[in-house]
Write a protein that holds these residues in place. Structure first.
Motif, PDB file in Angstrom:
ATOM      1  N   GLY A  18      84.046 133.865  27.973  1.00 30.81           N
ATOM      2  CA  GLY A  18      83.188 132.993  27.160  1.00 30.81           C
ATOM      3  C   GLY A  18      81.825 133.604  26.907  1.00 30.81           C
ATOM      4  O   GLY A  18      81.304 133.570  25.781  1.00 30.81           O
ATOM      5  N   THR A  19      81.244 134.193  27.942  1.00 27.10           N
ATOM      6  CA  THR A  19      79.943 134.849  27.802  1.00 27.10           C
ATOM      7  C   THR A  19      80.064 136.076  26.905  1.00 27.10           C
ATOM      8  O   THR A  19      79.212 136.323  26.044  1.00 27.10           O
ATOM      9  N   ASN A  20      81.139 136.849  27.098  1.00 20.74           N
ATOM     10  CA  ASN A  20      81.383 138.022  26.243  1.00 20.74           C
ATOM     11  C   ASN A  20      81.468 137.621  24.774  1.00 20.74           C
ATOM     12  O   ASN A  20      80.943 138.311  23.897  1.00 20.74           O
ATOM     13  N   LEU A  21      82.142 136.483  24.516  1.00 20.46           N
ATOM     14  CA  LEU A  21      82.308 135.994  23.140  1.00 20.46           C
ATOM     15  C   LEU A  21      80.954 135.723  22.498  1.00 20.46           C
ATOM     16  O   LEU A  21      80.675 136.181  21.381  1.00 20.46           O
ATOM     17  N   LEU A  22      80.095 134.994  23.209  1.00 18.95           N
ATOM     18  CA  LEU A  22      78.781 134.669  22.649  1.00 18.95           C
ATOM     19  C   LEU A  22      77.915 135.920  22.486  1.00 18.95           C
ATOM     20  O   LEU A  22      77.157 136.043  21.518  1.00 18.95           O
ATOM     21  N   GLN A  23      78.025 136.853  23.422  1.00 20.55           N
ATOM     22  CA  GLN A  23      77.256 138.096  23.319  1.00 20.55           C
ATOM     23  C   GLN A  23      77.682 138.906  22.087  1.00 20.55           C
ATOM     24  O   GLN A  23      76.839 139.469  21.390  1.00 20.55           O
ATOM     25  N   LEU A  24      78.989 138.942  21.817  1.00 24.67           N
ATOM     26  CA  LEU A  24      79.487 139.664  20.639  1.00 24.67           C
ATOM     27  C   LEU A  24      79.016 138.990  19.350  1.00 24.67           C
ATOM     28  O   LEU A  24      78.639 139.664  18.387  1.00 24.67           O
ATOM     29  N   LEU A  25      79.013 137.665  19.333  1.00 27.49           N
ATOM     30  CA  LEU A  25      78.538 136.937  18.156  1.00 27.49           C
ATOM     31  C   LEU A  25      77.038 137.146  17.959  1.00 27.49           C
ATOM     32  O   LEU A  25      76.558 137.312  16.837  1.00 27.49           O
ATOM     33  N   GLU A  26      76.297 137.163  19.068  1.00 30.71           N
ATOM     34  CA  GLU A  26      74.844 137.383  18.993  1.00 30.71           C
ATOM     35  C   GLU A  26      74.520 138.810  18.550  1.00 30.71           C
ATOM     36  O   GLU A  26      73.465 139.059  17.979  1.00 30.71           O
ATOM     37  N   SER A  27      75.442 139.742  18.824  1.00 33.30           N
ATOM     38  CA  SER A  27      75.210 141.153  18.492  1.00 33.30           C
ATOM     39  C   SER A  27      75.516 141.490  17.037  1.00 33.30           C
ATOM     40  O   SER A  27      75.275 142.614  16.606  1.00 33.30           O
ATOM     41  N   SER A  32      78.219 145.510  14.500  1.00 37.17           N
ATOM     42  CA  SER A  32      77.794 145.219  15.881  1.00 37.17           C
ATOM     43  C   SER A  32      76.609 146.083  16.278  1.00 37.17           C
ATOM     44  O   SER A  32      76.713 147.317  16.300  1.00 37.17           O
ATOM     45  N   VAL A  33      75.520 145.417  16.593  1.00 37.12           N
ATOM     46  CA  VAL A  33      74.313 146.109  17.038  1.00 37.12           C
ATOM     47  C   VAL A  33      74.446 146.415  18.524  1.00 37.12           C
ATOM     48  O   VAL A  33      74.943 145.587  19.298  1.00 37.12           O
ATOM     49  N   ARG A  34      73.986 147.596  18.937  1.00 39.71           N
ATOM     50  CA  ARG A  34      74.065 147.999  20.346  1.00 39.71           C
ATOM     51  C   ARG A  34      72.674 148.095  20.950  1.00 39.71           C
ATOM     52  O   ARG A  34      71.697 148.318  20.225  1.00 39.71           O
ATOM     53  N   PRO A  35      72.576 147.937  22.274  1.00 42.38           N
ATOM     54  CA  PRO A  35      71.272 148.094  22.924  1.00 42.38           C
ATOM     55  C   PRO A  35      70.621 149.427  22.566  1.00 42.38           C
ATOM     56  O   PRO A  35      71.277 150.471  22.616  1.00 42.38           O
ATOM     57  N   GLY A  36      69.350 149.362  22.172  1.00 43.61           N
ATOM     58  CA  GLY A  36      68.629 150.571  21.773  1.00 43.61           C
ATOM     59  C   GLY A  36      68.530 150.744  20.270  1.00 43.61           C
ATOM     60  O   GLY A  36      67.719 151.538  19.779  1.00 43.61           O
ATOM     61  N   ASP A  37      69.356 150.018  19.509  1.00 46.16           N
ATOM     62  CA  ASP A  37      69.327 150.137  18.046  1.00 46.16           C
ATOM     63  C   ASP A  37      68.029 149.567  17.473  1.00 46.16           C
ATOM     64  O   ASP A  37      67.509 148.554  17.964  1.00 46.16           O
ATOM     65  N   ILE A  38      67.539 150.224  16.426  1.00 42.46           N
ATOM     66  CA  ILE A  38      66.329 149.781  15.722  1.00 42.46           C
ATOM     67  C   ILE A  38      66.759 149.147  14.400  1.00 42.46           C
ATOM     68  O   ILE A  38      67.396 149.803  13.575  1.00 42.46           O
ATOM     69  N   ILE A  39      66.398 147.882  14.225  1.00 46.73           N
ATOM     70  CA  ILE A  39      66.739 147.162  12.992  1.00 46.73           C
ATOM     71  C   ILE A  39      65.466 147.016  12.164  1.00 46.73           C
ATOM     72  O   ILE A  39      64.472 146.445  12.631  1.00 46.73           O
ATOM     73  N   THR A  66      71.276 139.098  14.343  1.00 46.62           N
ATOM     74  CA  THR A  66      70.112 139.811  14.877  1.00 46.62           C
ATOM     75  C   THR A  66      68.953 139.782  13.883  1.00 46.62           C
ATOM     76  O   THR A  66      67.791 139.580  14.272  1.00 46.62           O
ATOM     77  N   VAL A  67      69.252 139.962  12.598  1.00 44.93           N
ATOM     78  CA  VAL A  67      68.218 139.881  11.554  1.00 44.93           C
ATOM     79  C   VAL A  67      67.597 138.484  11.547  1.00 44.93           C
ATOM     80  O   VAL A  67      66.378 138.325  11.452  1.00 44.93           O
ATOM     81  N   TYR A  68      68.434 137.461  11.713  1.00 49.81           N
ATOM     82  CA  TYR A  68      67.954 136.074  11.786  1.00 49.81           C
ATOM     83  C   TYR A  68      67.098 135.855  13.028  1.00 49.81           C
ATOM     84  O   TYR A  68      66.005 135.275  12.951  1.00 49.81           O
ATOM     85  N   ARG A  69      67.554 136.322  14.180  1.00 53.98           N
ATOM     86  CA  ARG A  69      66.808 136.143  15.426  1.00 53.98           C
ATOM     87  C   ARG A  69      65.455 136.870  15.394  1.00 53.98           C
ATOM     88  O   ARG A  69      64.474 136.396  15.968  1.00 53.98           O
ATOM     89  N   LEU A  70      65.402 138.017  14.724  1.00 56.20           N
ATOM     90  CA  LEU A  70      64.148 138.771  14.626  1.00 56.20           C
ATOM     91  C   LEU A  70      63.135 138.086  13.717  1.00 56.20           C
ATOM     92  O   LEU A  70      61.956 138.417  13.734  1.00 56.20           O
ATOM     93  N   GLY A  71      63.595 137.120  12.902  1.00 56.37           N
ATOM     94  CA  GLY A  71      62.693 136.407  12.008  1.00 56.37           C
ATOM     95  C   GLY A  71      62.532 137.074  10.653  1.00 56.37           C
ATOM     96  O   GLY A  71      61.668 136.681   9.862  1.00 56.37           O
ATOM     97  N   ILE A  72      63.377 138.075  10.357  1.00 54.26           N
ATOM     98  CA  ILE A  72      63.317 138.736   9.051  1.00 54.26           C
ATOM     99  C   ILE A  72      63.843 137.778   7.979  1.00 54.26           C
ATOM    100  O   ILE A  72      63.436 137.844   6.827  1.00 54.26           O
ATOM    101  N   SER A  73      64.748 136.881   8.376  1.00 50.34           N
ATOM    102  CA  SER A  73      65.253 135.837   7.477  1.00 50.34           C
ATOM    103  C   SER A  73      65.205 134.497   8.215  1.00 50.34           C
ATOM    104  O   SER A  73      65.470 134.445   9.417  1.00 50.34           O
TER     105      SER A  73
END
Length: 201
Positions: free
Chosen positions: A83-92, A132-139, A97-104
């Motif tokens: 379940g946690t893996n599922l949410l992490q994949l959706l969040e990634s 899928s964004v990975r840790p360390g990626d720059i958006i 990620t663009v939405y969470r960063l506030g770009i949109s």
């Protein structure tokens, strides 16, 4: 790009939550849609509760059925709690990620920005919302798009990042995906264990 294009207020009323952001209809009519909305029986079967939770997750992250099942199967293959893996994949997902960063201001708007090639990952234009964004990626925002009025207005009106797994650099107009979020850090009101139980049948 496959996406949900139906009425948003009906979905919000169905789950009694602002799935797509602030909803006036939800405040005005706090009961499910349809002619039997006010008098619908409260008792639901176990299957109905599990199915509703899956549908809520799909609408929240803007994922259709086949894509959602693929994400679940990927989560089930990973080590750790499914379940946690599922949410992490959706969040990634890049659109999230663009939405969470506030770009949109919305996930739907984020998908449009990505599809129109306004968003870069590690300096390269990516136009796939499900990337899928990975840790360390720059958006970041495409150099040609930084001067666009609607993007500048959104960036100027964005709030300070509320998410510990993301970092925003306003001078460069870019964010960094630091790490996978822990379950307690993900703000969505989703009971992921019910989704796992549904798919385990």
């Amino acid at each position: 790009m496959a996406r949900y294009t139906g009425p948003k207020s009906k979905v919000a009323r169905k789950f009694n939550e602002p799935i797509f952001g602030p909803c006036k209809e939800l405040k005005r009519k706090s009961y499910p849609p349809g002619q039997h909305g006010r008098n619908r029986r409260r008792k639901q079967s176990e299957y109905a509760v599990q199915l509703q939770e899956k549908q809520k997750a799909k609408y929240t992250y803007g994922v259709l059925e086949r894509q959602f099942r693929n994400v679940f199967e990927k989560a089930a293959r990973k080590q750790g709690i499914t379940g946690t893996n599922l949410l992490q994949l959706l969040e990634s997902r890049l659109d999230n990620t663009v939405y969470r960063l506030g770009i949109s201001p919305t996930r739907r708007g984020a998908r449009q920005l990505i599809s129109h090639k306004h968003i870069t990952v590690n300096g390269q234009v990516v136009n796939i919302p499900s990337y899928s964004v990975r840790p360390g990626d720059i958006i970041g925002i495409n150099e040609k798009s930084k001067g666009r009025e609607f993007i500048k207005n959104t960036i100027e009106g964005r709030q300070t990042s509320r998410y510990s797994w993301l970092e925003w650099d306003s001078s460069q107009m870019q964010g960094k995906y630091l790490t996978l979020p822990e379950r307690e850090e993900i703000p969505e009101n989703i009971k992921e264990q019910l989704i796992v139980e549904l798919y385990s049948k």
